[in-house]
Design a protein around this motif. Structure first.
Motif, PDB file in Angstrom:
ATOM      1  N   VAL A  92       0.832  -1.203   0.000  1.00 22.69           N
ATOM      2  CA  VAL A  92       0.000   0.000   0.000  1.00 22.69           C
ATOM      3  C   VAL A  92       0.874   1.263   0.000  1.00 22.69           C
ATOM      4  O   VAL A  92       0.523   2.272  -0.612  1.00 22.69           O
ATOM      5  CB  VAL A  92      -0.999  -0.034   1.192  1.00 22.69           C
ATOM      6  CG1 VAL A  92      -1.882   1.185   1.166  1.00 22.69           C
ATOM      7  CG2 VAL A  92      -1.851  -1.281   1.125  1.00 22.69           C
ATOM      8  N   HIS A  93       2.034   1.193   0.652  1.00 19.95           N
ATOM      9  CA  HIS A  93       2.991   2.318   0.607  1.00 19.95           C
ATOM     10  C   HIS A  93       3.414   2.569  -0.846  1.00 19.95           C
ATOM     11  O   HIS A  93       3.430   3.719  -1.315  1.00 19.95           O
ATOM     12  CB  HIS A  93       4.207   1.964   1.484  1.00 19.95           C
ATOM     13  CG  HIS A  93       5.362   2.900   1.383  1.00 19.95           C
ATOM     14  ND1 HIS A  93       5.585   3.919   2.291  1.00 19.95           N
ATOM     15  CD2 HIS A  93       6.373   2.996   0.476  1.00 19.95           C
ATOM     16  CE1 HIS A  93       6.680   4.577   1.943  1.00 19.95           C
ATOM     17  NE2 HIS A  93       7.181   4.043   0.839  1.00 19.95           N
ATOM     18  N   GLU A  94       3.742   1.504  -1.572  1.00 19.29           N
ATOM     19  CA  GLU A  94       4.145   1.674  -2.980  1.00 19.29           C
ATOM     20  C   GLU A  94       2.969   2.154  -3.831  1.00 19.29           C
ATOM     21  O   GLU A  94       3.156   2.954  -4.752  1.00 19.29           O
ATOM     22  CB  GLU A  94       4.716   0.369  -3.545  1.00 19.29           C
ATOM     23  CG  GLU A  94       6.022  -0.103  -2.894  1.00 19.29           C
ATOM     24  CD  GLU A  94       7.123   0.947  -2.893  1.00 19.29           C
ATOM     25  OE1 GLU A  94       7.220   1.708  -3.865  1.00 19.29           O
ATOM     26  OE2 GLU A  94       7.886   1.003  -1.901  1.00 19.29           O
ATOM     27  N   LEU A  95       1.759   1.692  -3.505  1.00 23.13           N
ATOM     28  CA  LEU A  95       0.571   2.214  -4.211  1.00 23.13           C
ATOM     29  C   LEU A  95       0.476   3.727  -4.012  1.00 23.13           C
ATOM     30  O   LEU A  95       0.056   4.462  -4.906  1.00 23.13           O
ATOM     31  CB  LEU A  95      -0.711   1.568  -3.676  1.00 23.13           C
ATOM     32  CG  LEU A  95      -1.047   0.153  -4.118  1.00 23.13           C
ATOM     33  CD1 LEU A  95      -2.382  -0.272  -3.502  1.00 23.13           C
ATOM     34  CD2 LEU A  95      -1.116   0.053  -5.632  1.00 23.13           C
ATOM     35  N   GLY A  96       0.872   4.167  -2.811  1.00 29.14           N
ATOM     36  CA  GLY A  96       0.881   5.603  -2.516  1.00 29.14           C
ATOM     37  C   GLY A  96       1.837   6.343  -3.447  1.00 29.14           C
ATOM     38  O   GLY A  96       1.478   7.358  -4.055  1.00 29.14           O
ATOM     39  N   HIS A  97       3.056   5.816  -3.607  1.00 29.66           N
ATOM     40  CA  HIS A  97       4.011   6.464  -4.515  1.00 29.66           C
ATOM     41  C   HIS A  97       3.434   6.546  -5.931  1.00 29.66           C
ATOM     42  O   HIS A  97       3.530   7.581  -6.596  1.00 29.66           O
ATOM     43  CB  HIS A  97       5.322   5.666  -4.577  1.00 29.66           C
ATOM     44  CG  HIS A  97       6.234   5.882  -3.406  1.00 29.66           C
ATOM     45  ND1 HIS A  97       6.605   7.125  -2.968  1.00 29.66           N
ATOM     46  CD2 HIS A  97       6.874   4.999  -2.582  1.00 29.66           C
ATOM     47  CE1 HIS A  97       7.427   7.016  -1.927  1.00 29.66           C
ATOM     48  NE2 HIS A  97       7.603   5.733  -1.664  1.00 29.66           N
ATOM     49  N   LEU A  98       2.831   5.435  -6.389  1.00 29.59           N
ATOM     50  CA  LEU A  98       2.300   5.411  -7.765  1.00 29.59           C
ATOM     51  C   LEU A  98       1.058   6.294  -7.887  1.00 29.59           C
ATOM     52  O   LEU A  98       0.923   7.067  -8.840  1.00 29.59           O
ATOM     53  CB  LEU A  98       1.971   3.967  -8.180  1.00 29.59           C
ATOM     54  CG  LEU A  98       3.186   3.030  -8.321  1.00 29.59           C
ATOM     55  CD1 LEU A  98       2.739   1.568  -8.397  1.00 29.59           C
ATOM     56  CD2 LEU A  98       4.006   3.381  -9.555  1.00 29.59           C
ATOM     57  N   GLN A 142       8.289  12.714   0.237  1.00 29.12           N
ATOM     58  CA  GLN A 142       7.532  11.717  -0.528  1.00 29.12           C
ATOM     59  C   GLN A 142       7.369  10.425   0.278  1.00 29.12           C
ATOM     60  O   GLN A 142       6.314   9.781   0.231  1.00 29.12           O
ATOM     61  CB  GLN A 142       8.230  11.429  -1.862  1.00 29.12           C
ATOM     62  CG  GLN A 142       8.108  12.578  -2.854  1.00 29.12           C
ATOM     63  CD  GLN A 142       8.400  12.150  -4.275  1.00 29.12           C
ATOM     64  OE1 GLN A 142       9.236  11.276  -4.516  1.00 29.12           O
ATOM     65  NE2 GLN A 142       7.746  12.783  -5.231  1.00 29.12           N
ATOM     66  N   GLU A 143       8.412  10.054   1.025  1.00 29.05           N
ATOM     67  CA  GLU A 143       8.292   8.846   1.864  1.00 29.05           C
ATOM     68  C   GLU A 143       7.228   9.048   2.931  1.00 29.05           C
ATOM     69  O   GLU A 143       6.430   8.149   3.205  1.00 29.05           O
ATOM     70  CB  GLU A 143       9.639   8.490   2.513  1.00 29.05           C
ATOM     71  CG  GLU A 143      10.687   7.982   1.530  1.00 29.05           C
ATOM     72  CD  GLU A 143      10.155   6.891   0.605  1.00 29.05           C
ATOM     73  OE1 GLU A 143       9.463   5.969   1.068  1.00 29.05           O
ATOM     74  OE2 GLU A 143      10.399   6.979  -0.619  1.00 29.05           O
ATOM     75  N   LYS A 144       7.211  10.231   3.534  1.00 32.91           N
ATOM     76  CA  LYS A 144       6.194  10.511   4.553  1.00 32.91           C
ATOM     77  C   LYS A 144       4.801  10.472   3.938  1.00 32.91           C
ATOM     78  O   LYS A 144       3.855   9.982   4.548  1.00 32.91           O
ATOM     79  CB  LYS A 144       6.437  11.880   5.201  1.00 32.91           C
ATOM     80  CG  LYS A 144       7.582  11.824   6.189  1.00 32.91           C
ATOM     81  CD  LYS A 144       7.822  13.141   6.869  1.00 32.91           C
ATOM     82  CE  LYS A 144       8.978  12.974   7.858  1.00 32.91           C
ATOM     83  NZ  LYS A 144       9.501  14.242   8.331  1.00 32.91           N
TER      84      LYS A 144
HETATM   85 ZN   LIG Z   1       8.763   4.650  -0.304  1.00 32.07          ZN
END
Ligand SMILES: [Zn+2]
Length: 216
Positions: A92-98, A142-144
């Motif tokens: 879900v974290h990676e879904l956030g980046h995308l 972006q990580e946050k």
């Molecule tokens: Zn990340």
């Protein structure tokens, strides 16, 4: 260079997370496989999907998961040997980046940075000094943002409000999330209640009405 998010950015992330919930979450706690099946625009891969060299290359990128985007596809790779709650968070974290279009924004930031400091480089790893500090601060934001997206998607305020857990531990059990995520969401939920339950998007109201929360 700032490394914290503005409250308007938190609101924006909440609204995007709720749009994704509306489209791809059928019930809580989330069924991560159902979400991945539902999202057709991303190619999901596991660390074990190919030979050992792919797994080793992936582990060098991250212990948990990573994602990338090319001109014609989005790819999300996750470590299927990690504990399930960690896998869920990582996906879900990676879904956030995308979903928050971080790759495009990072490239644009890098280009702007090179113009501002009159640099001739094509690789962020070649940055030094203040440009590097600025680039790192941008990436930290972006990580946050991706972490916040994951927290909200896994346990949105309206869903926590429906079950009213008495402790982070209860929240963790109901939403099947990790300890850190449960602590963050529990405190964030209390703040949201103190602020009189502000709503960032119409999807929050619809999600609250439509998505069941299954308590074991
Ligand atoms: Zn990340």
């Amino acid at each position: 260079m700032r490394t914290t998010l503005y409250s308007s950015e938190y609101d924006y992330i909440t609204s995007i997370a709720n749009k994704v919930i509306y489209k791809h979450v059928k019930s809580y706690p989330v069924d991560i496989n159902a979400i991945m099946d539902s999202i057709k625009s991303i190619c999901f891969k596991t660390y074990s999907c190919s030979d050992n060299s792919f797994r080793e290359k992936s582990l060098k990128m991250s212990d948990t998961g990573y994602s990338y985007q090319t001109s014609d596809k989005k790819v999300l790779v996750y470590n299927d040997a990690a504990p399930q709650t960690s896998q869920n968070f990582s996906i879900v974290h990676e879904l956030g980046h995308l979903g928050l279009d971080h790759f495009t924004k990072r490239e644009l930031f890098f280009e702007d940075l090179c113009t501002e400091y009159n640099l001739c480089t094509y690789d962020p790893s070649e940055l030094t000094g203040i440009p590097l500090e600025n680039y790192n601060a941008f990436c930290e934001c972006q990580e946050k943002a991706a972490n916040y997206f994951a927290d909200v998607l896994l346990a949105p305020n309206w869903a926590i409000d429906s079950v009213k857990p008495a402790s982070p531990n209860e929240l963790r059990e109901i939403f099947n999330i990790g300890n850190t995520c449960a602590e963050i969401r529990f405190n964030s939920f209390k703040r949201w209640v103190r602020l009189n339950r502000p709503i960032c998007s119409q999807f929050e109201r619809i999600n609250r009405m439509m998505i069941p929360i299954c308590i074991k």
